[in-house]
Design a protein around this motif. Structure first.
Motif, mmCIF file in Angstrom:
data_model
loop_
_atom_site.group_PDB
_atom_site.id
_atom_site.type_symbol
_atom_site.label_atom_id
_atom_site.label_comp_id
_atom_site.label_asym_id
_atom_site.label_seq_id
_atom_site.Cartn_x
_atom_site.Cartn_y
_atom_site.Cartn_z
ATOM 1 N N ASP A 33 38.095 30.633 -14.257
ATOM 2 C CA ASP A 33 37.141 31.476 -13.352
ATOM 3 C C ASP A 33 37.730 30.932 -11.925
ATOM 4 O O ASP A 33 36.956 31.687 -11.091
ATOM 5 C CB ASP A 33 35.612 30.715 -13.340
ATOM 6 C CG ASP A 33 35.429 31.034 -15.048
ATOM 7 O OD1 ASP A 33 35.422 32.018 -15.272
ATOM 8 O OD2 ASP A 33 34.473 30.289 -15.276
ATOM 9 N N TRP A 34 38.701 30.368 -11.644
ATOM 10 C CA TRP A 34 39.145 30.344 -10.312
ATOM 11 C C TRP A 34 39.399 31.572 -9.433
ATOM 12 O O TRP A 34 40.041 32.527 -10.191
ATOM 13 C CB TRP A 34 40.518 29.350 -10.314
ATOM 14 C CG TRP A 34 40.401 27.766 -10.762
ATOM 15 C CD1 TRP A 34 39.039 27.314 -11.078
ATOM 16 C CD2 TRP A 34 41.499 26.904 -10.597
ATOM 17 N NE1 TRP A 34 39.497 25.886 -11.151
ATOM 18 C CE2 TRP A 34 40.567 25.749 -10.856
ATOM 19 C CE3 TRP A 34 42.696 26.959 -10.135
ATOM 20 C CZ2 TRP A 34 41.342 24.515 -10.798
ATOM 21 C CZ3 TRP A 34 43.306 25.789 -9.965
ATOM 22 C CH2 TRP A 34 42.410 24.405 -10.252
ATOM 23 N N ALA A 35 39.303 31.429 -8.306
ATOM 24 C CA ALA A 35 39.706 32.658 -7.627
ATOM 25 C C ALA A 35 40.509 32.301 -6.399
ATOM 26 O O ALA A 35 39.831 31.282 -5.739
ATOM 27 C CB ALA A 35 38.257 33.483 -7.042
ATOM 28 N N ASP A 36 41.689 32.774 -6.125
ATOM 29 C CA ASP A 36 42.381 32.252 -4.865
ATOM 30 C C ASP A 36 42.253 33.529 -3.975
ATOM 31 O O ASP A 36 42.234 34.589 -4.097
ATOM 32 C CB ASP A 36 43.704 32.060 -5.475
ATOM 33 C CG ASP A 36 44.056 30.971 -6.348
ATOM 34 O OD1 ASP A 36 42.991 30.333 -6.508
ATOM 35 O OD2 ASP A 36 45.123 31.043 -7.106
ATOM 36 N N ALA A 37 42.574 33.084 -2.699
ATOM 37 C CA ALA A 37 42.448 34.021 -1.625
ATOM 38 C C ALA A 37 43.193 33.494 -0.441
ATOM 39 O O ALA A 37 43.476 32.403 -0.175
ATOM 40 C CB ALA A 37 40.976 34.210 -1.267
ATOM 41 N N ILE A 38 43.643 34.450 0.413
ATOM 42 C CA ILE A 38 44.144 34.240 1.725
ATOM 43 C C ILE A 38 43.186 34.116 2.825
ATOM 44 O O ILE A 38 42.123 34.653 2.620
ATOM 45 C CB ILE A 38 45.391 35.299 2.096
ATOM 46 C CG1 ILE A 38 46.138 34.728 3.322
ATOM 47 C CG2 ILE A 38 44.618 36.684 2.384
ATOM 48 C CD1 ILE A 38 47.313 33.940 3.253
ATOM 49 N N THR A 39 42.975 33.036 3.521
ATOM 50 C CA THR A 39 42.121 32.932 4.739
ATOM 51 C C THR A 39 42.920 32.756 6.132
ATOM 52 O O THR A 39 44.095 32.317 6.238
ATOM 53 C CB THR A 39 41.644 31.753 4.548
ATOM 54 O OG1 THR A 39 41.098 31.405 3.127
ATOM 55 C CG2 THR A 39 40.686 31.179 5.534
ATOM 56 N N TYR A 40 42.363 33.754 7.143
ATOM 57 C CA TYR A 40 42.711 33.608 8.312
ATOM 58 C C TYR A 40 41.887 33.194 9.353
ATOM 59 O O TYR A 40 40.392 33.467 9.208
ATOM 60 C CB TYR A 40 43.209 35.063 8.851
ATOM 61 C CG TYR A 40 44.072 35.904 7.835
ATOM 62 C CD1 TYR A 40 45.236 35.599 8.137
ATOM 63 C CD2 TYR A 40 43.626 37.009 6.898
ATOM 64 C CE1 TYR A 40 46.344 36.309 7.355
ATOM 65 C CE2 TYR A 40 44.386 37.661 6.395
ATOM 66 C CZ TYR A 40 45.599 37.239 6.222
ATOM 67 O OH TYR A 40 46.703 38.036 5.649
ATOM 68 N N GLN A 41 42.352 32.472 10.322
ATOM 69 C CA GLN A 41 41.446 31.599 11.136
ATOM 70 C C GLN A 41 41.880 31.841 12.586
ATOM 71 O O GLN A 41 43.013 31.647 12.842
ATOM 72 C CB GLN A 41 41.101 30.119 10.873
ATOM 73 C CG GLN A 41 40.169 29.382 11.624
ATOM 74 C CD GLN A 41 39.950 28.077 11.082
ATOM 75 O OE1 GLN A 41 40.646 27.662 10.102
ATOM 76 N NE2 GLN A 41 38.950 27.394 11.567
ATOM 77 N N VAL A 42 40.838 31.994 13.517
ATOM 78 C CA VAL A 42 41.393 32.192 15.054
ATOM 79 C C VAL A 42 40.187 31.417 15.854
ATOM 80 O O VAL A 42 39.021 31.592 15.596
ATOM 81 C CB VAL A 42 41.239 33.809 15.508
ATOM 82 C CG1 VAL A 42 41.743 33.742 17.011
ATOM 83 C CG2 VAL A 42 42.541 34.357 14.649
ATOM 84 N N GLY A 43 40.763 30.650 16.715
ATOM 85 C CA GLY A 43 39.677 30.007 17.462
ATOM 86 C C GLY A 43 40.072 29.724 18.793
ATOM 87 O O GLY A 43 41.474 29.790 19.386
ATOM 88 N N VAL A 44 39.303 29.583 19.820
ATOM 89 C CA VAL A 44 39.582 29.684 21.328
ATOM 90 C C VAL A 44 38.461 28.391 21.727
ATOM 91 O O VAL A 44 37.275 28.459 21.601
ATOM 92 C CB VAL A 44 39.419 30.852 21.953
ATOM 93 C CG1 VAL A 44 37.922 31.337 22.027
ATOM 94 C CG2 VAL A 44 39.884 30.596 23.431
ATOM 95 N N THR A 45 39.011 27.610 22.727
ATOM 96 C CA THR A 45 38.370 26.483 22.979
ATOM 97 C C THR A 45 38.890 26.059 24.544
ATOM 98 O O THR A 45 39.964 26.269 24.809
ATOM 99 C CB THR A 45 38.651 25.026 22.282
ATOM 100 O OG1 THR A 45 38.381 25.271 20.888
ATOM 101 C CG2 THR A 45 37.717 24.040 22.707
ATOM 102 N N THR A 46 37.659 25.770 25.325
ATOM 103 C CA THR A 46 38.088 25.499 26.731
ATOM 104 C C THR A 46 37.204 24.437 27.164
ATOM 105 O O THR A 46 36.143 24.131 26.567
ATOM 106 C CB THR A 46 37.854 26.662 27.708
ATOM 107 O OG1 THR A 46 38.344 26.251 29.001
ATOM 108 C CG2 THR A 46 36.554 27.186 27.741
#
Length: 103
Positions: A33-46
């Motif tokens: 039942d496993w499901a694999d996926a690509i994950t994208y992450q974008v962040g900005v901090t000041t």
């Protein structure tokens, strides 16, 4: 021309990006039942730093983050955050005691 003072300005603008492969994103116990996926992450901090007195400094940090999983459209995240810190030092030198409050 007068230069702006160093304190009180936005500083440390940071942009982070990542792309990662996540195994078993569904957290299933059975391997079938496993499901694999690509994950994208974008962040900005000041952050905004200011010396309030000779021994008290304050910092406010603002951030935003987006997490995108193309194969799972109900699993996206958008996060916004604010964090503050006050730091009081007691004395001079590299090993002085200090008290920090974060919230």
């Amino acid at each position: 021309m007068a230069a702006a003072p160093a304190y009180g300005n936005l500083s440390n603008l940071r942009l982070t990006t990542s792309a990662s492969w996540t195994e078993n994103i569904s957290r299933s116990s059975a391997a079938i039942d496993w499901a694999d996926a690509i994950t994208y992450q974008v962040g900005v901090t000041t952050d905004f730093r200011r010396q309030l007195t000779s021994s008290l400094t304050g910092t406010a940090e603002f951030g935003a983050d987006v997490l995108h999983r193309p194969e799972f459209n109900r699993n996206h995240e958008i996060n916004f955050g604010v964090q503050g810190e006050l730091k009081q030092i007691f004395g001079l030198g590299p090993f002085v005691p200090s008290l920090t409050t974060t919230g």
